[in-house]
Scaffold this motif. Structure first.
Motif, PDB file in Angstrom:
ATOM      1  N   TYR A   1       7.259  53.674  24.703  1.00 25.14           N
ATOM      2  CA  TYR A   1       8.518  53.441  24.120  1.00 25.14           C
ATOM      3  C   TYR A   1       8.420  52.533  22.798  1.00 25.14           C
ATOM      4  N   LYS A   2       7.637  51.378  23.012  1.00 27.46           N
ATOM      5  CA  LYS A   2       7.624  50.325  22.054  1.00 27.46           C
ATOM      6  C   LYS A   2       6.777  50.928  20.758  1.00 27.46           C
ATOM      7  N   LYS A   3       6.014  51.885  20.930  1.00 29.05           N
ATOM      8  CA  LYS A   3       5.331  52.670  19.924  1.00 29.05           C
ATOM      9  C   LYS A   3       6.448  53.458  19.253  1.00 29.05           C
ATOM     10  N   CYS A   4       7.210  54.132  19.851  1.00 27.89           N
ATOM     11  CA  CYS A   4       8.426  54.965  19.548  1.00 27.89           C
ATOM     12  C   CYS A   4       9.490  53.834  18.482  1.00 27.89           C
ATOM     13  N   THR A   5       9.721  52.504  18.988  1.00 29.04           N
ATOM     14  CA  THR A   5      10.531  51.719  18.043  1.00 29.04           C
ATOM     15  C   THR A   5       9.804  51.569  16.886  1.00 29.04           C
ATOM     16  N   GLU A   6       8.416  51.517  16.713  1.00 33.24           N
ATOM     17  CA  GLU A   6       7.766  51.151  15.621  1.00 33.24           C
ATOM     18  C   GLU A   6       7.504  52.421  14.590  1.00 33.24           C
ATOM     19  N   ILE A   7       7.782  53.580  15.341  1.00 37.56           N
ATOM     20  CA  ILE A   7       7.874  54.896  14.624  1.00 37.56           C
ATOM     21  C   ILE A   7       9.222  55.062  13.803  1.00 37.56           C
ATOM     22  N   LYS A   8      10.335  54.728  14.852  1.00 32.41           N
ATOM     23  CA  LYS A   8      11.585  55.155  14.304  1.00 32.41           C
ATOM     24  C   LYS A   8      12.343  53.961  14.833  1.00 32.41           C
ATOM     25  N   GLY A   9      12.618  52.810  14.002  1.00 33.78           N
ATOM     26  CA  GLY A   9      13.278  51.525  14.451  1.00 33.78           C
ATOM     27  C   GLY A   9      14.591  51.622  14.563  1.00 33.78           C
ATOM     28  N   ASP A  10      15.575  52.757  14.510  1.00 31.42           N
ATOM     29  CA  ASP A  10      17.037  52.861  14.421  1.00 31.42           C
ATOM     30  C   ASP A  10      17.270  53.626  15.422  1.00 31.42           C
ATOM     31  N   THR A  11      16.521  53.960  16.641  1.00 35.98           N
ATOM     32  CA  THR A  11      17.069  54.831  17.728  1.00 35.98           C
ATOM     33  C   THR A  11      17.313  53.893  18.890  1.00 35.98           C
ATOM     34  N   TYR A  12      18.332  54.107  19.355  1.00 35.23           N
ATOM     35  CA  TYR A  12      19.210  53.467  20.539  1.00 35.23           C
ATOM     36  C   TYR A  12      18.200  53.914  21.617  1.00 35.23           C
ATOM     37  N   ASP A  13      17.758  54.911  21.949  1.00 36.99           N
ATOM     38  CA  ASP A  13      17.259  55.280  23.196  1.00 36.99           C
ATOM     39  C   ASP A  13      15.900  54.554  23.458  1.00 36.99           C
ATOM     40  N   SER A  14      14.981  54.531  22.234  1.00 36.03           N
ATOM     41  CA  SER A  14      13.687  53.804  22.357  1.00 36.03           C
ATOM     42  C   SER A  14      13.894  52.506  22.676  1.00 36.03           C
ATOM     43  N   TRP A  15      14.856  51.659  22.051  1.00 37.14           N
ATOM     44  CA  TRP A  15      14.944  50.319  22.378  1.00 37.14           C
ATOM     45  C   TRP A  15      15.496  50.100  23.948  1.00 37.14           C
ATOM     46  N   TYR A  16      16.494  50.968  24.133  1.00 38.14           N
ATOM     47  CA  TYR A  16      16.906  50.953  25.521  1.00 38.14           C
ATOM     48  C   TYR A  16      15.906  51.006  26.727  1.00 38.14           C
ATOM     49  N   GLN A  17      15.155  52.148  26.431  1.00 36.73           N
ATOM     50  CA  GLN A  17      14.164  52.430  27.428  1.00 36.73           C
ATOM     51  C   GLN A  17      13.034  51.405  27.472  1.00 36.73           C
ATOM     52  N   CYS A  18      12.620  50.579  26.407  1.00 37.97           N
ATOM     53  CA  CYS A  18      11.786  49.495  26.712  1.00 37.97           C
ATOM     54  C   CYS A  18      12.426  48.365  27.433  1.00 37.97           C
ATOM     55  N   GLY A  19      13.606  48.067  26.813  1.00 36.98           N
ATOM     56  CA  GLY A  19      14.253  47.117  27.960  1.00 36.98           C
ATOM     57  C   GLY A  19      14.449  47.296  29.172  1.00 36.98           C
ATOM     58  N   LEU A  20      14.633  48.838  29.515  1.00 38.14           N
ATOM     59  CA  LEU A  20      14.792  49.241  30.946  1.00 38.14           C
ATOM     60  C   LEU A  20      13.593  49.162  31.723  1.00 38.14           C
ATOM     61  N   CYS A  21      12.418  49.350  30.941  1.00 33.53           N
ATOM     62  CA  CYS A  21      11.039  49.204  31.553  1.00 33.53           C
ATOM     63  C   CYS A  21      10.817  47.997  32.104  1.00 33.53           C
ATOM     64  N   LYS A  22      11.139  46.946  31.122  1.00 33.37           N
ATOM     65  CA  LYS A  22      11.036  45.466  31.578  1.00 33.37           C
ATOM     66  C   LYS A  22      12.025  45.123  32.603  1.00 33.37           C
ATOM     67  N   TYR A  23      13.157  45.557  32.789  1.00 31.36           N
ATOM     68  CA  TYR A  23      14.297  45.473  33.648  1.00 31.36           C
ATOM     69  C   TYR A  23      13.726  46.002  35.223  1.00 31.36           C
ATOM     70  N   ARG A  24      13.144  47.197  34.971  1.00 31.02           N
ATOM     71  CA  ARG A  24      12.645  47.865  36.459  1.00 31.02           C
ATOM     72  C   ARG A  24      11.558  47.220  36.830  1.00 31.02           C
ATOM     73  N   LEU A  25      10.655  46.744  35.925  1.00 24.68           N
ATOM     74  CA  LEU A  25       9.490  45.834  36.557  1.00 24.68           C
ATOM     75  C   LEU A  25      10.026  44.825  37.281  1.00 24.68           C
ATOM     76  N   ALA A  26      11.292  44.038  36.510  1.00 24.14           N
ATOM     77  CA  ALA A  26      11.559  42.853  37.181  1.00 24.14           C
ATOM     78  C   ALA A  26      12.355  43.122  38.417  1.00 24.14           C
ATOM     79  N   CYS A  27      12.940  44.211  38.605  1.00 20.90           N
ATOM     80  CA  CYS A  27      13.699  44.652  39.807  1.00 20.90           C
ATOM     81  C   CYS A  27      12.679  44.957  40.874  1.00 20.90           C
ATOM     82  N   ASP A  28      11.635  45.760  40.663  1.00 20.66           N
ATOM     83  CA  ASP A  28      10.636  45.922  41.700  1.00 20.66           C
ATOM     84  C   ASP A  28       9.921  44.863  42.131  1.00 20.66           C
ATOM     85  N   LEU A  29       9.636  43.685  41.273  1.00 23.28           N
ATOM     86  CA  LEU A  29       9.132  42.442  41.457  1.00 23.28           C
ATOM     87  C   LEU A  29       9.816  41.807  42.424  1.00 23.28           C
ATOM     88  N   ASN A  30      11.335  41.664  42.182  1.00 18.33           N
ATOM     89  CA  ASN A  30      12.343  41.179  42.633  1.00 18.33           C
ATOM     90  C   ASN A  30      12.496  41.505  44.130  1.00 18.33           C
TER      91      ASN A  30
END
Length: 189
Positions: free
Chosen positions: A90-119
């Protein structure tokens, strides 16, 4: 000619021949056929994540920077809870197309889910020091999610329902009460 051939397979109801033809054509020139790649990724998704991954890998072998193939493969990784690997794509997607909501959101969601899983594991950790370390790592992951959700917010500023909840949670966990309160107001919480 290509479009006529595609339509003839569909009119005959021969989805296997249709998919095989699309596969052959899109692997030859993925960038010229990005819309067809997207259609075939959706088709393969219905057939199973293994098929979707195999196809995305075939496209990425020819064009490693095709946005939709990277996004499709990241989708599979996310759906199978391989959040760090999904994040990388998803991070690579933000580098390819930096103006897409979905890629940025999914990057955040990946970190968010990793945090929730660890929590979710913290209460089962018997060693107090290790539990404290896990808690700190959880907060760190939530903090790492914030810039990605904020970038998603920039891409879709008029739709706080898309990003507000996760941002509120991240700001709450990281101790930024003012920002958490701002998010609450935006999402009507």
């Amino acid at each position: 000619t290509k479009q006529v051939k595609i339509m003839s397979y569909l009119e005959k109801g021969d989805t296997v021949a249709w998919a095989n033809y699309l596969h052959e054509e899109t692997v030859k020139e993925p960038a010229k056929n990005a819309e067809l790649v997207q259609i075939l990724l959706a088709y393969y998704q219905k057939a199973g994540f293994d098929n979707m991954t195999e196809y995305a890998d075939a496209i990425l072998a020819v064009d490693p920077n095709l946005y939709i193939a990277n996004y499709g493969k990241a989708h599979v990784l996310f759906a199978t809870e391989k959040y760090q690997e999904a994040f990388d794509l998803y991070k690579k997607c933000t580098e390819i197309k930096g103006d897409t909501y979905d890629s940025w959101y999914q990057c955040g969601l990946c970190k968010y889910r990793l945090a929730c899983d660890l929590n979710n594991t913290i209460s089962s950790i018997k060693n107090r020091a290790k539990a404290q370390e896990a808690l700190e790592n959880t907060k760190k992951l939530f903090a790492e999610a914030i810039p990605f959700f904020e970038k998603a917010r920039e891409c879709a500023p008029d739709d706080p329902d898309k990003w507000g909840y996760e941002l509120k949670q991240c700001y709450t966990v990281t101790g930024n009460a003012a920002k958490a309160s701002e998010m609450s107001k935006l999402i009507g919480d």
